[in-house]
Write a protein that holds these residues in place. Structure first.
Motif, PDB file in Angstrom:
ATOM      1  N   ALA A 158     -58.374 -44.168   8.525  1.00 29.14           N
ATOM      2  CA  ALA A 158     -58.855 -45.496   7.864  1.00 29.14           C
ATOM      3  C   ALA A 158     -60.359 -45.856   7.872  1.00 29.14           C
ATOM      4  O   ALA A 158     -60.574 -46.507   7.114  1.00 29.14           O
ATOM      5  N   TRP A 159     -60.839 -45.316   9.063  1.00 33.43           N
ATOM      6  CA  TRP A 159     -62.250 -45.358   9.279  1.00 33.43           C
ATOM      7  C   TRP A 159     -63.125 -44.813   7.767  1.00 33.43           C
ATOM      8  O   TRP A 159     -64.066 -45.329   7.254  1.00 33.43           O
ATOM      9  N   GLU A 160     -62.565 -43.531   7.557  1.00 34.90           N
ATOM     10  CA  GLU A 160     -63.040 -42.781   6.192  1.00 34.90           C
ATOM     11  C   GLU A 160     -62.816 -43.874   4.924  1.00 34.90           C
ATOM     12  O   GLU A 160     -63.731 -43.958   4.044  1.00 34.90           O
ATOM     13  N   LEU A 161     -61.542 -44.343   4.976  1.00 33.70           N
ATOM     14  CA  LEU A 161     -61.339 -45.294   3.679  1.00 33.70           C
ATOM     15  C   LEU A 161     -62.086 -46.538   3.501  1.00 33.70           C
ATOM     16  O   LEU A 161     -62.703 -46.817   2.578  1.00 33.70           O
ATOM     17  N   VAL A 162     -62.151 -47.265   4.649  1.00 36.56           N
ATOM     18  CA  VAL A 162     -63.013 -48.383   4.808  1.00 36.56           C
ATOM     19  C   VAL A 162     -64.555 -48.141   4.570  1.00 36.56           C
ATOM     20  O   VAL A 162     -65.268 -48.738   3.997  1.00 36.56           O
ATOM     21  N   GLY A 163     -65.147 -47.151   5.293  1.00 38.29           N
ATOM     22  CA  GLY A 163     -66.488 -46.670   4.901  1.00 38.29           C
ATOM     23  C   GLY A 163     -66.692 -46.021   3.523  1.00 38.29           C
ATOM     24  O   GLY A 163     -67.574 -46.706   3.114  1.00 38.29           O
ATOM     25  N   ALA A 164     -65.677 -45.538   3.029  1.00 37.60           N
ATOM     26  CA  ALA A 164     -66.002 -44.934   1.731  1.00 37.60           C
ATOM     27  C   ALA A 164     -66.066 -46.379   0.897  1.00 37.60           C
ATOM     28  O   ALA A 164     -66.946 -46.445  -0.037  1.00 37.60           O
ATOM     29  N   LEU A 165     -65.352 -47.109   0.817  1.00 40.25           N
ATOM     30  CA  LEU A 165     -65.117 -48.438  -0.119  1.00 40.25           C
ATOM     31  C   LEU A 165     -66.517 -49.290   0.130  1.00 40.25           C
ATOM     32  O   LEU A 165     -67.198 -49.752  -0.652  1.00 40.25           O
ATOM     33  N   ALA A 166     -66.739 -49.494   1.438  1.00 40.62           N
ATOM     34  CA  ALA A 166     -68.153 -50.163   1.753  1.00 40.62           C
ATOM     35  C   ALA A 166     -69.149 -49.587   1.094  1.00 40.62           C
ATOM     36  O   ALA A 166     -70.025 -50.135   0.375  1.00 40.62           O
ATOM     37  N   LEU A 167     -69.316 -48.089   1.076  1.00 44.78           N
ATOM     38  CA  LEU A 167     -70.484 -47.450   0.537  1.00 44.78           C
ATOM     39  C   LEU A 167     -70.451 -47.576  -1.037  1.00 44.78           C
ATOM     40  O   LEU A 167     -71.239 -47.846  -1.577  1.00 44.78           O
ATOM     41  N   ILE A 168     -69.515 -47.135  -1.549  1.00 43.57           N
ATOM     42  CA  ILE A 168     -69.021 -47.413  -2.918  1.00 43.57           C
ATOM     43  C   ILE A 168     -69.446 -48.865  -3.418  1.00 43.57           C
ATOM     44  O   ILE A 168     -70.129 -49.007  -4.542  1.00 43.57           O
ATOM     45  N   LEU A 169     -68.745 -49.975  -2.956  1.00 44.90           N
ATOM     46  CA  LEU A 169     -68.823 -51.235  -3.285  1.00 44.90           C
ATOM     47  C   LEU A 169     -70.334 -51.854  -2.935  1.00 44.90           C
ATOM     48  O   LEU A 169     -70.576 -53.000  -3.625  1.00 44.90           O
ATOM     49  N   GLY A 170     -70.917 -51.313  -2.021  1.00 44.92           N
ATOM     50  CA  GLY A 170     -72.097 -51.762  -1.521  1.00 44.92           C
ATOM     51  C   GLY A 170     -71.709 -53.065  -0.444  1.00 44.92           C
ATOM     52  O   GLY A 170     -72.544 -54.148  -0.615  1.00 44.92           O
ATOM     53  N   LEU A 171     -70.752 -52.924   0.465  1.00 39.71           N
ATOM     54  CA  LEU A 171     -70.615 -54.128   1.312  1.00 39.71           C
ATOM     55  C   LEU A 171     -71.108 -53.504   2.869  1.00 39.71           C
ATOM     56  O   LEU A 171     -70.631 -52.679   3.318  1.00 39.71           O
ATOM     57  N   TRP A 172     -72.379 -54.166   3.004  1.00 37.01           N
ATOM     58  CA  TRP A 172     -73.176 -53.788   4.274  1.00 37.01           C
ATOM     59  C   TRP A 172     -73.127 -52.266   4.246  1.00 37.01           C
ATOM     60  O   TRP A 172     -72.869 -51.660   5.126  1.00 37.01           O
ATOM     61  N   PRO A 173     -73.585 -51.569   3.118  1.00 30.93           N
ATOM     62  CA  PRO A 173     -73.770 -50.066   3.345  1.00 30.93           C
ATOM     63  C   PRO A 173     -74.615 -49.585   4.356  1.00 30.93           C
ATOM     64  O   PRO A 173     -74.311 -48.289   4.779  1.00 30.93           O
ATOM     65  N   ARG A 174     -75.812 -50.078   4.750  1.00 26.00           N
ATOM     66  CA  ARG A 174     -76.546 -49.423   5.619  1.00 26.00           C
ATOM     67  C   ARG A 174     -75.922 -49.699   6.946  1.00 26.00           C
ATOM     68  O   ARG A 174     -75.639 -48.408   7.718  1.00 26.00           O
ATOM     69  N   ILE A 175     -74.958 -50.620   7.293  1.00 26.83           N
ATOM     70  CA  ILE A 175     -74.226 -50.516   8.574  1.00 26.83           C
ATOM     71  C   ILE A 175     -73.041 -49.325   8.218  1.00 26.83           C
ATOM     72  O   ILE A 175     -72.689 -48.804   9.386  1.00 26.83           O
ATOM     73  N   ALA A 176     -72.396 -49.428   7.181  1.00 31.35           N
ATOM     74  CA  ALA A 176     -71.331 -48.636   6.943  1.00 31.35           C
ATOM     75  C   ALA A 176     -71.951 -47.143   7.261  1.00 31.35           C
ATOM     76  O   ALA A 176     -70.908 -46.427   7.804  1.00 31.35           O
ATOM     77  N   ALA A 177     -73.002 -46.739   6.573  1.00 28.67           N
ATOM     78  CA  ALA A 177     -73.534 -45.420   6.540  1.00 28.67           C
ATOM     79  C   ALA A 177     -73.595 -44.923   8.103  1.00 28.67           C
ATOM     80  O   ALA A 177     -73.242 -43.845   8.654  1.00 28.67           O
ATOM     81  N   LEU A 178     -74.195 -45.855   8.980  1.00 30.70           N
ATOM     82  CA  LEU A 178     -74.291 -45.516  10.254  1.00 30.70           C
ATOM     83  C   LEU A 178     -73.000 -45.570  11.193  1.00 30.70           C
ATOM     84  O   LEU A 178     -72.754 -44.668  11.875  1.00 30.70           O
TER      85      LEU A 178
END
Length: 139
Positions: A57-77
């Motif tokens: 779930a963490w990988e899926l949510v993080g992947a979508l956050a990076l791809i869509l640009g939803l708080w990507p700096r926080i998602a990356a960390l």
């Protein structure tokens, strides 16, 4: 010197590449190993099986956050602990080179560097929900 005209697009490309990699790894756990098989593997290395479902779930949510640009700096960390966990539990003991049996940790280390670069460089172009600089420093 940073080219401020192209840097946002470099960040976008890096964000998309990392997000796609996380989607691929989540897909591997879902469609190839299956969630139950992944949970069994986690159990075989001394981790609780339920952690496999959290990781997927963490990988899926993080992947979508990076791809869509939803708080990507926080998602990356937030995605870095998954990779550190993989290094500590599986890939670290296998050595540095990813071609070693059970894969080494070089690829995961490079992936961490990419995530740190996103966190440092910023959200990039086309981010749907950019991260404020202050939130990234706190997160």
């Amino acid at each position: 010197m940073i080219d401020t005209r192209t840097a946002p697009y470099a960040a976008l490309i890096l964000r998309l590449a990392l997000g796609i990699l996380f989607l691929a790894h989540a897909g591997l756990k879902i469609f190839v190993f299956t969630p139950a098989g992944t949970a069994g593997f986690f159990g075989s290395i001394g981790l609780p099986g339920w952690l496999a479902y959290v990781t997927i779930a963490w990988e899926l949510v993080g992947a979508l956050a990076l791809i869509l640009g939803l708080w990507p700096r926080i998602a990356a960390l937030a995605l870095i602990p998954i990779l550190v966990g993989a290094i500590v539990t599986v890939h670290g003991p296998a050595g540095f080179f990813f071609t070693n049996p059970n894969g080494g940790w070089e690829y995961l280390a490079l992936w961490i560097v990419g995530l740190l670069a996103v966190a440092l460089i910023g959200d990039g172009a086309l981010a749907l929900k950019p991260t404020s600089a202050g939130a990234a420093r706190r997160g």
